[in-house]
Design an enzyme around this catalytic site. Structure first.
Site, PDB file in Angstrom:
ATOM      1  N   GLY A  89      -7.128  -2.959  15.655  1.00  0.00           N
ATOM      2  CA  GLY A  89      -5.691  -2.722  15.647  1.00  0.00           C
ATOM      3  C   GLY A  89      -5.288  -1.449  14.927  1.00  0.00           C
ATOM      4  O   GLY A  89      -4.114  -1.236  14.635  1.00  0.00           O
ATOM      5  N   LYS A 106      -4.084 -12.886  20.593  1.00  0.00           N
ATOM      6  CA  LYS A 106      -3.603 -13.156  19.231  1.00  0.00           C
ATOM      7  C   LYS A 106      -2.258 -13.903  19.302  1.00  0.00           C
ATOM      8  O   LYS A 106      -2.068 -14.725  20.182  1.00  0.00           O
ATOM      9  CB  LYS A 106      -3.503 -11.848  18.438  1.00  0.00           C
ATOM     10  CG  LYS A 106      -4.817 -11.055  18.502  1.00  0.00           C
ATOM     11  CD  LYS A 106      -4.860  -9.879  17.587  1.00  0.00           C
ATOM     12  CE  LYS A 106      -6.221  -9.202  17.721  1.00  0.00           C
ATOM     13  NZ  LYS A 106      -6.384  -8.066  16.820  1.00  0.00           N
ATOM     14  N   HIS A 113     -13.146 -14.692  14.014  1.00  0.00           N
ATOM     15  CA  HIS A 113     -12.412 -13.427  14.110  1.00  0.00           C
ATOM     16  C   HIS A 113     -12.037 -12.962  12.703  1.00  0.00           C
ATOM     17  O   HIS A 113     -11.681 -13.775  11.846  1.00  0.00           O
ATOM     18  CB  HIS A 113     -11.158 -13.597  14.974  1.00  0.00           C
ATOM     19  CG  HIS A 113     -10.538 -12.270  15.307  1.00  0.00           C
ATOM     20  ND1 HIS A 113      -9.723 -11.611  14.420  1.00  0.00           N
ATOM     21  CD2 HIS A 113     -10.666 -11.463  16.388  1.00  0.00           C
ATOM     22  CE1 HIS A 113      -9.361 -10.441  14.956  1.00  0.00           C
ATOM     23  NE2 HIS A 113      -9.918 -10.341  16.153  1.00  0.00           N
ATOM     24  N   GLU A 115     -17.187  -6.443  15.784  1.00  0.00           N
ATOM     25  CA  GLU A 115     -15.865  -5.863  15.572  1.00  0.00           C
ATOM     26  C   GLU A 115     -15.747  -5.337  14.141  1.00  0.00           C
ATOM     27  O   GLU A 115     -15.407  -6.102  13.222  1.00  0.00           O
ATOM     28  CB  GLU A 115     -14.781  -6.916  15.786  1.00  0.00           C
ATOM     29  CG  GLU A 115     -14.755  -7.499  17.178  1.00  0.00           C
ATOM     30  CD  GLU A 115     -13.379  -8.045  17.517  1.00  0.00           C
ATOM     31  OE1 GLU A 115     -12.828  -7.616  18.532  1.00  0.00           O
ATOM     32  OE2 GLU A 115     -12.852  -8.874  16.756  1.00  0.00           O
ATOM     33  N   GLU A 139      -9.473 -11.717  11.509  1.00  0.00           N
ATOM     34  CA  GLU A 139      -8.137 -12.120  11.040  1.00  0.00           C
ATOM     35  C   GLU A 139      -8.182 -13.562  10.526  1.00  0.00           C
ATOM     36  O   GLU A 139      -7.484 -13.913   9.571  1.00  0.00           O
ATOM     37  CB  GLU A 139      -7.108 -11.938  12.167  1.00  0.00           C
ATOM     38  CG  GLU A 139      -6.792 -10.452  12.362  1.00  0.00           C
ATOM     39  CD  GLU A 139      -6.377 -10.061  13.764  1.00  0.00           C
ATOM     40  OE1 GLU A 139      -5.993 -10.932  14.557  1.00  0.00           O
ATOM     41  OE2 GLU A 139      -6.439  -8.845  14.063  1.00  0.00           O
TER      42      GLU A 139
HETATM   43  P1  PGA Z   1      -7.707  -4.447  19.026  1.00  0.00           P
HETATM   44  O1  PGA Z   1      -8.184  -5.903  18.563  1.00  0.00           O
HETATM   45  O2  PGA Z   1      -8.311  -4.197  20.381  1.00  0.00           O
HETATM   46  O3  PGA Z   1      -6.211  -4.500  19.065  1.00  0.00           O
HETATM   47  O4  PGA Z   1      -8.230  -3.476  18.013  1.00  0.00           O
HETATM   48  C1  PGA Z   1      -9.487  -6.342  18.805  1.00  0.00           C
HETATM   49  C2  PGA Z   1      -9.671  -7.743  18.289  1.00  0.00           C
HETATM   50  O5  PGA Z   1      -9.104  -8.094  17.247  1.00  0.00           O
HETATM   51  O6  PGA Z   1     -10.394  -8.557  18.897  1.00  0.00           O
END
Ligand code: PGA
Length: 257
Positions: free
Chosen positions: A173, A12, A95, A167, A97
């Protein structure tokens, strides 16, 4: 054919250029023996070329965190597939995000996937439901819809280059990971069934599917012991060499041949 496990670290917006290069120098000797696992790091764009350079003599692959679908043009701030070619081998697409903060739509995910394939980049396509969708019992519909949209117009021959990452957004996160059994049911059930409907069973069984969302050394074995989970897309735990190496070691012990 057995699916080779693949662990990808999604850094990230973390690590400067110097930190990125130092990190991979430290990582290489820690994971070199785990040859049964495909290992990938996904630094920020500014560190991509230097990290690729530092990893040239290792088995660790390099991935970008996104791309634009055009080869070039007036798209201020964007990075094209042509620019990534020769530097990155993989690219994360869709992703959550990017979907949430950058308004990446299913249609953009599809265009990006096609562009990546056209430039011999291997897409890691991320899908997953939100907390609200999960609580409303919509997980299967959402995930299968995202898969169908991402793969629209992509032929069977290209599926060998594609990796899917399930995911659940509520697990990213947050420290609130999905149980191995839940991840297995979505990956082995919903996602492979959707792939089978699109491409037939043989291809559905050959595509590698990762779990992502608060994966850590102490829950990794729970995922890797599931028959349909082929690795992990990892955020937080990929930022330290010891925890990232531990994840790779667990994958090697459970599924590496
Ligand atoms: P994380 O993130 O392992 O910090 O939960 C996973 C991701 O966003 O791919």
């Amino acid at each position: 054919m057995a699916r080779k496990p693949i662990i990808a670290g999604n850094w990230k917006m973390h690590k400067t250029l110097t930190e990125s290069v130092e990190f991979v120098h430290e990582l290489v000797p820690l994971v070199a023996e785990f040859t049964g696992v495909e290992q990938v790091v996904c630094p920020t764009f500014v560190a991509l070329a230097a990290v690729a350079d530092a990893l040239q003599d290792s088995d660790i692959g390099v991935g970008a965190q996104s791309l634009h679908w055009e080869a070039q043009g007036a798209f201020t701030s964007q990075i094209s597939p042509a620019m990534l070619q020769g530097i990155a081998e993989y690219v994360i697409i869709g992703h959550s995000e990017c979907r949430a903060y950058l308004h990446e739509t299913d249609e953009m995910v599809n265009k990006k996937t096609k562009a990546a394939l056209a430039y011999n980049l291997k897409p890691i396509i991320a899908v997953g439901e939100s907390n609200e969708q999960n609580e409303a019992g919509q997980t299967q519909t959402v995930v299968s819809g995202q898969i169908r949209a991402a793969l629209d117009g992509i032929d069977a021959a290209n599926m060998q280059h594609i990796i899917i990452a399930y995911e659940p957004i509520w697990a990213i996160g947050t420290g609130k990971n999905a149980s191995g059994a839940i991840a297995e049911s979505i990956i082995g059930g919903t996602i492979r069934t959707t792939l089978s409907e699109l491409y037939g069973d043989a291809i559905a069984q050959s595509v590698r599917i990762q779990y992502g969302g608060s994966v850590k050394p102490d829950n990794m074995a729970e995922y890797m012991s599931q028959p349909n989970i082929d690795g992990a897309l990892v955020g937080g735990a990929s930022l330290k060499t010891d925890s990232f190496a531990a994840l790779i070691q667990i994958a090697q012990e459970q599924k590496g041949s």
